[in-house]
Design a protein around this motif. Structure first.
Motif, PDB file in Angstrom:
ATOM      1  N   THR A  13      58.413  -0.845  31.873  1.00 53.68           N
ATOM      2  CA  THR A  13      58.299  -0.565  30.445  1.00 53.68           C
ATOM      3  C   THR A  13      57.148   0.412  30.261  1.00 53.68           C
ATOM      4  N   TYR A  14      57.346   1.397  29.419  1.00 53.19           N
ATOM      5  CA  TYR A  14      56.294   2.378  29.161  1.00 53.19           C
ATOM      6  C   TYR A  14      56.344   2.808  27.707  1.00 53.19           C
ATOM      7  N   ARG A  15      55.400   3.626  27.272  1.00 49.41           N
ATOM      8  CA  ARG A  15      55.344   4.112  25.898  1.00 49.41           C
ATOM      9  C   ARG A  15      55.590   5.626  25.904  1.00 49.41           C
ATOM     10  N   PRO A  16      56.831   6.055  25.653  1.00 50.91           N
ATOM     11  CA  PRO A  16      57.171   7.475  25.760  1.00 50.91           C
ATOM     12  C   PRO A  16      56.268   8.395  24.934  1.00 50.91           C
ATOM     13  N   LEU A  17      55.971   8.026  23.703  1.00 54.20           N
ATOM     14  CA  LEU A  17      55.133   8.888  22.873  1.00 54.20           C
ATOM     15  C   LEU A  17      53.712   8.967  23.407  1.00 54.20           C
ATOM     16  N   HIS A  18      53.149   7.856  23.781  1.00 57.87           N
ATOM     17  CA  HIS A  18      51.774   7.824  24.275  1.00 57.87           C
ATOM     18  C   HIS A  18      51.662   8.408  25.682  1.00 57.87           C
ATOM     19  N   ASP A  19      52.568   8.009  26.564  1.00 54.42           N
ATOM     20  CA  ASP A  19      52.471   8.400  27.971  1.00 54.42           C
ATOM     21  C   ASP A  19      52.944   9.823  28.249  1.00 54.42           C
ATOM     22  N   PHE A  20      53.941  10.299  27.475  1.00 56.84           N
ATOM     23  CA  PHE A  20      54.536  11.597  27.771  1.00 56.84           C
ATOM     24  C   PHE A  20      54.693  12.506  26.559  1.00 56.84           C
ATOM     25  N   GLY A  21      54.278  12.066  25.396  1.00 62.24           N
ATOM     26  CA  GLY A  21      54.410  12.896  24.206  1.00 62.24           C
ATOM     27  C   GLY A  21      55.809  12.920  23.622  1.00 62.24           C
ATOM     28  N   GLY A  22      56.671  11.983  24.027  1.00 62.40           N
ATOM     29  CA  GLY A  22      58.027  11.899  23.484  1.00 62.40           C
ATOM     30  C   GLY A  22      59.065  11.703  24.572  1.00 62.40           C
ATOM     31  N   TRP A  23      60.327  11.965  24.195  1.00 64.42           N
ATOM     32  CA  TRP A  23      61.440  11.800  25.113  1.00 64.42           C
ATOM     33  C   TRP A  23      61.917  13.164  25.591  1.00 64.42           C
ATOM     34  N   GLY A  24      62.748  13.167  26.609  1.00 61.32           N
ATOM     35  CA  GLY A  24      63.280  14.413  27.153  1.00 61.32           C
ATOM     36  C   GLY A  24      62.673  14.674  28.527  1.00 61.32           C
ATOM     37  N   LEU A  25      62.604  15.914  28.918  1.00 55.67           N
ATOM     38  CA  LEU A  25      61.980  16.307  30.168  1.00 55.67           C
ATOM     39  C   LEU A  25      60.498  16.505  29.875  1.00 55.67           C
ATOM     40  N   ARG A  26      59.661  15.616  30.411  1.00 59.37           N
ATOM     41  CA  ARG A  26      58.236  15.610  30.055  1.00 59.37           C
ATOM     42  C   ARG A  26      57.356  15.455  31.277  1.00 59.37           C
ATOM     43  N   TRP A  27      56.131  15.914  31.134  1.00 64.27           N
ATOM     44  CA  TRP A  27      55.103  15.711  32.159  1.00 64.27           C
ATOM     45  C   TRP A  27      54.056  14.793  31.587  1.00 64.27           C
ATOM     46  N   GLY A  28      53.382  14.036  32.453  1.00 61.26           N
ATOM     47  CA  GLY A  28      52.418  13.032  32.029  1.00 61.26           C
ATOM     48  C   GLY A  28      51.254  13.610  31.239  1.00 61.26           C
ATOM     49  N   MET A  29      50.817  12.839  30.280  1.00 62.58           N
ATOM     50  CA  MET A  29      49.650  13.199  29.488  1.00 62.58           C
ATOM     51  C   MET A  29      48.414  12.608  30.194  1.00 62.58           C
ATOM     52  N   ASN A  30      47.260  13.010  29.817  1.00 59.79           N
ATOM     53  CA  ASN A  30      46.003  12.462  30.340  1.00 59.79           C
ATOM     54  C   ASN A  30      45.878  12.644  31.848  1.00 59.79           C
ATOM     55  N   SER A  31      46.261  13.791  32.353  1.00 59.59           N
ATOM     56  CA  SER A  31      46.117  14.141  33.780  1.00 59.59           C
ATOM     57  C   SER A  31      46.902  13.233  34.722  1.00 59.59           C
TER      58      SER A  31
END
Length: 70
Positions: free
Chosen positions: A8-26
């Motif tokens: 389970t994860y938080r898409p908005l917090h961890d990746f800035g949303g859904w779709g093809l994303r890269w991790g936030m916060n390094s």
């Protein structure tokens, strides 16, 4: 690949949303998701992670296990 697990994860917090994303916060992570807040997470040898949002998480885990990938 070292392991695969349902997480389970938080898409908005961890990746800035859904779709093809890269991790936030390094974070060294990528996400390929469309909806929801659970994914199959592949932990790779280079310490990166790939989050795969799929309809049948258990089916993907079973297929990877059956093929000896994890």
């Amino acid at each position: 690949m070292l392991s695969a697990q349902r997480r389970t994860y938080r898409p908005l917090h961890d990746f800035g949303g859904w779709g093809l994303r890269w991790g936030m916060n390094s974070r060294n992570a990528r996400a390929y998701t469309t909806t929801g807040s659970t994914a199959v997470v592949l932990s790779l040898r280079d310490a990166s992670e790939v989050y795969l949002g799929v309809d049948d998480e258990q089916g993907l885990l079973d297929a990877l296990s059956h093929r000896g990938i994890v």
